[in-house]
Design a protein around this motif. Structure first.
Motif, short mmCIF file in Angstrom:
data_model
loop_
_atom_site.label_atom_id
_atom_site.label_comp_id
_atom_site.label_asym_id
_atom_site.label_seq_id
_atom_site.Cartn_x
_atom_site.Cartn_y
_atom_site.Cartn_z
N VAL A 32 -6.02 -9.36 -0.53
CA VAL A 32 -4.81 -8.58 -0.83
C VAL A 32 -3.64 -9.08 0.01
O VAL A 32 -2.51 -9.23 -0.47
CB VAL A 32 -5.07 -7.08 -0.59
CG1 VAL A 32 -3.81 -6.26 -0.79
CG2 VAL A 32 -6.20 -6.58 -1.50
N ARG A 33 -3.93 -9.34 1.28
CA ARG A 33 -2.90 -9.74 2.24
C ARG A 33 -2.09 -10.93 1.73
O ARG A 33 -0.87 -10.97 1.88
CB ARG A 33 -3.57 -10.10 3.57
CG ARG A 33 -2.60 -10.36 4.70
CD ARG A 33 -3.36 -10.64 5.99
NE ARG A 33 -4.32 -9.58 6.31
CZ ARG A 33 -5.60 -9.79 6.66
NH1 ARG A 33 -6.08 -11.01 6.74
NH2 ARG A 33 -6.38 -8.78 6.92
N ASN A 34 -2.76 -11.90 1.12
CA ASN A 34 -2.08 -13.14 0.73
C ASN A 34 -1.89 -13.33 -0.77
O ASN A 34 -1.48 -14.39 -1.21
CB ASN A 34 -2.86 -14.34 1.29
CG ASN A 34 -2.87 -14.34 2.80
OD1 ASN A 34 -1.86 -14.05 3.43
ND2 ASN A 34 -4.02 -14.62 3.38
N THR A 55 2.64 -3.25 1.16
CA THR A 55 4.03 -3.24 0.66
C THR A 55 4.12 -2.75 -0.78
O THR A 55 3.13 -2.71 -1.51
CB THR A 55 4.63 -4.67 0.69
OG1 THR A 55 3.91 -5.49 -0.25
CG2 THR A 55 4.55 -5.30 2.07
N GLU A 56 5.35 -2.42 -1.16
CA GLU A 56 5.63 -2.02 -2.53
C GLU A 56 5.28 -3.16 -3.50
O GLU A 56 4.77 -2.92 -4.59
CB GLU A 56 7.11 -1.67 -2.63
CG GLU A 56 7.50 -1.03 -3.92
CD GLU A 56 8.97 -0.63 -3.97
OE1 GLU A 56 9.73 -0.96 -3.01
OE2 GLU A 56 9.35 0.00 -4.96
N GLN A 57 5.54 -4.38 -3.08
CA GLN A 57 5.24 -5.55 -3.92
C GLN A 57 3.73 -5.65 -4.18
O GLN A 57 3.31 -5.95 -5.29
CB GLN A 57 5.75 -6.84 -3.27
CG GLN A 57 7.26 -7.01 -3.28
CD GLN A 57 7.99 -6.16 -2.25
OE1 GLN A 57 7.38 -5.58 -1.34
NE2 GLN A 57 9.30 -6.05 -2.38
N HIS A 58 2.93 -5.43 -3.12
CA HIS A 58 1.48 -5.42 -3.29
C HIS A 58 1.09 -4.40 -4.36
O HIS A 58 0.29 -4.66 -5.25
CB HIS A 58 0.78 -4.99 -2.00
CG HIS A 58 0.75 -6.04 -0.92
ND1 HIS A 58 0.56 -5.72 0.40
CD2 HIS A 58 0.86 -7.38 -0.96
CE1 HIS A 58 0.55 -6.82 1.12
NE2 HIS A 58 0.75 -7.86 0.32
N CYS A 59 1.71 -3.23 -4.21
CA CYS A 59 1.40 -2.12 -5.09
C CYS A 59 1.75 -2.45 -6.54
O CYS A 59 0.95 -2.22 -7.45
CB CYS A 59 2.20 -0.94 -4.58
SG CYS A 59 1.59 0.60 -5.11
N HIS A 60 2.93 -3.02 -6.76
CA HIS A 60 3.36 -3.38 -8.11
C HIS A 60 2.43 -4.41 -8.74
O HIS A 60 2.04 -4.29 -9.90
CB HIS A 60 4.79 -3.94 -8.09
CG HIS A 60 5.82 -2.86 -7.98
ND1 HIS A 60 7.11 -3.09 -7.57
CD2 HIS A 60 5.73 -1.53 -8.22
CE1 HIS A 60 7.78 -1.96 -7.56
NE2 HIS A 60 6.96 -1.00 -7.95
N PHE A 61 2.07 -5.39 -7.96
CA PHE A 61 1.18 -6.44 -8.47
C PHE A 61 -0.15 -5.84 -8.91
O PHE A 61 -0.65 -6.12 -9.99
CB PHE A 61 0.96 -7.51 -7.39
CG PHE A 61 0.05 -8.62 -7.80
CD1 PHE A 61 0.55 -9.78 -8.38
CD2 PHE A 61 -1.34 -8.53 -7.60
CE1 PHE A 61 -0.30 -10.81 -8.76
CE2 PHE A 61 -2.19 -9.57 -7.97
CZ PHE A 61 -1.67 -10.71 -8.55
N ILE A 113 -5.50 2.35 -4.68
CA ILE A 113 -5.14 1.57 -3.50
C ILE A 113 -5.33 2.39 -2.22
O ILE A 113 -5.35 3.62 -2.24
CB ILE A 113 -3.67 1.07 -3.52
CG1 ILE A 113 -2.70 2.25 -3.60
CG2 ILE A 113 -3.44 0.07 -4.62
CD1 ILE A 113 -1.37 1.97 -2.96
N GLN A 114 -5.44 1.65 -1.14
CA GLN A 114 -5.55 2.23 0.20
C GLN A 114 -4.84 1.25 1.12
O GLN A 114 -5.05 0.05 1.03
CB GLN A 114 -7.03 2.34 0.57
CG GLN A 114 -7.31 2.91 1.94
CD GLN A 114 -8.80 2.90 2.26
OE1 GLN A 114 -9.66 2.77 1.39
NE2 GLN A 114 -9.12 3.03 3.54
#
Ligand code: C2E
Ligand code: MG
Ligand code: MG
Ligand code: MG
Length: 282
Positions: free
Chosen positions: A207-209, A241-247, A256-257
């Motif tokens: 997820v991080r990358n 991040t919000e970007q992680h969430c959107h993806f 998500i957590q």
């Protein structure tokens, strides 16, 4: 390697080693009394649905507050607890404490949620795990659906036969099950067709990358579709991040957590968050 470095370096090497061993032994001794001394605490990190943004549960995470050492991170003491076998007693404390907290939330009229507990391989293999979980659920008095156990692939690889039977029995009880840190366990995927777990938890290293590394992005999307095709739910951990969430939402991840929604918090903080109906913004 030490031999190549010559005699003096070798002595230095062993000296450093024994110092580290001694530190471990000291930590182990202190850890042995930690539960009785009231030094163990649980914090709770919300798990959130990507469908409606609501809190659907939380993960109980162990914290060790030592009077002199301060807060010792799980990454330091869990491995020692596992190697020394202390994890069985500590894990018992964790499961009881998490179930007691769930019971308190239930009694306080909090909407039903699922409290997830990390279970280590040793705890799962060294005792009759089904009898243990059944006993604690009965003693504490919560419906099995309030409890989720997070297992790791390393556990599964140890004794597939035994673990399969235990998983079926735990499912029979009504307890939820998930595979934690999915994707980093080096284990064969074939076990997935035999395991009736509910959820795969994508490891946070992917997820991080995933937004900067094409390979991680591919792995995250592949795990989501693998999970869905096998009828598992899928959660991503380490969502910052919000970007992680959107993806993740765009690619159909269910839950998500991560720090983006909330860091792990104390029980009263979690309760307040849940009562206030804190939601993920769309
Ligand atoms: P885990 O089960 O994979 O738990 C997730 C870890 O990621 C937690 O670390 C959590 O605080 C951290 N985390 C959550 N969101 C984010 C984020 O957005 N970014 C980053 N960078 N990290 C995030 P924690 O609490 O330090 O625990 C580490 C590991 O220690 C856990 O990994 C689990 O394997 C183990 N552990 C913790 N509590 C217990 C326990 O009660 N029993 C056992 N057997 N293991 C435990
Ligand atoms: Mg976990
Ligand atoms: Mg994890
Ligand atoms: Mg992890």
């Amino acid at each position: 390697r030490a031999k190549e470095l010559g005699r003096s370096n070798y002595q230095f090497f062993t000296c450093e080693m024994s110092e580290r061993t001694q530190q471990r032994v000291e930590l182990e001794t202190r850890l042995r009394g930690a539960a009785a001394a009231g030094q163990l605490r649980l914090v709770y990190q919300p798990k959130v649905s990507l469908d409606d943004g609501r809190i659907i549960g939380c993960e109980a995470l162990l914290r060790w507050h030592h009077p002199e050492l301060g807060l010792v991170p799980p990454g330091h003491f869990i491995p020692i607890a596992e190697e020394s076998g202390l994890i069985v007693a500590i894990g018992d404390w964790v499961l009881r404490a998490a179930c007691a907290q769930a019971r308190a939330w239930m009694d306080a009229g909090l909407p039903p949620i699922c409290v997830a507990v990390n279970v280590s391989a040793l705890q799962f293999l060294q005792q009759d795990v089904v009898a243990w979980v059944t006993r604690i659920l009965e003693e504490v008095g919560i419906p099995p659906g309030w409890l989720e156990l997070e297992l790791t692939e390393s556990l599964i690889a140890q004794d597939i036969e035994k673990v399969t039977i235990a998983i079926d029995q735990l499912k029979g009880l009504g307890v939820k099950l998930s595979i934690d840190d999915f994707g980093i366990g080096y284990s064969s995927l074939s076990y997935l067709k035999r395991f009736r777990v509910d959820t795969l938890k994508i490891d946070q290293s992917f997820v991080r990358n995933m937004l900067v590394e094409a390979e991680d992005s591919t792995i995250v999307r592949a795990v989501i579709s693998l999970a869905h095709n096998l009828n598992f739910r899928v959660i991503a951990e380490g969502v910052e991040t919000e970007q992680h969430c959107h993806f993740l939402r765009a690619h159909g991840c269910d839950e998500i957590q991560g720090y983006y929604f909330s860091r792990p918090v104390t029980a009263p903080e979690f309760e307040a968050m849940h009562r206030q109906g804190k939601r993920l913004s769309a």
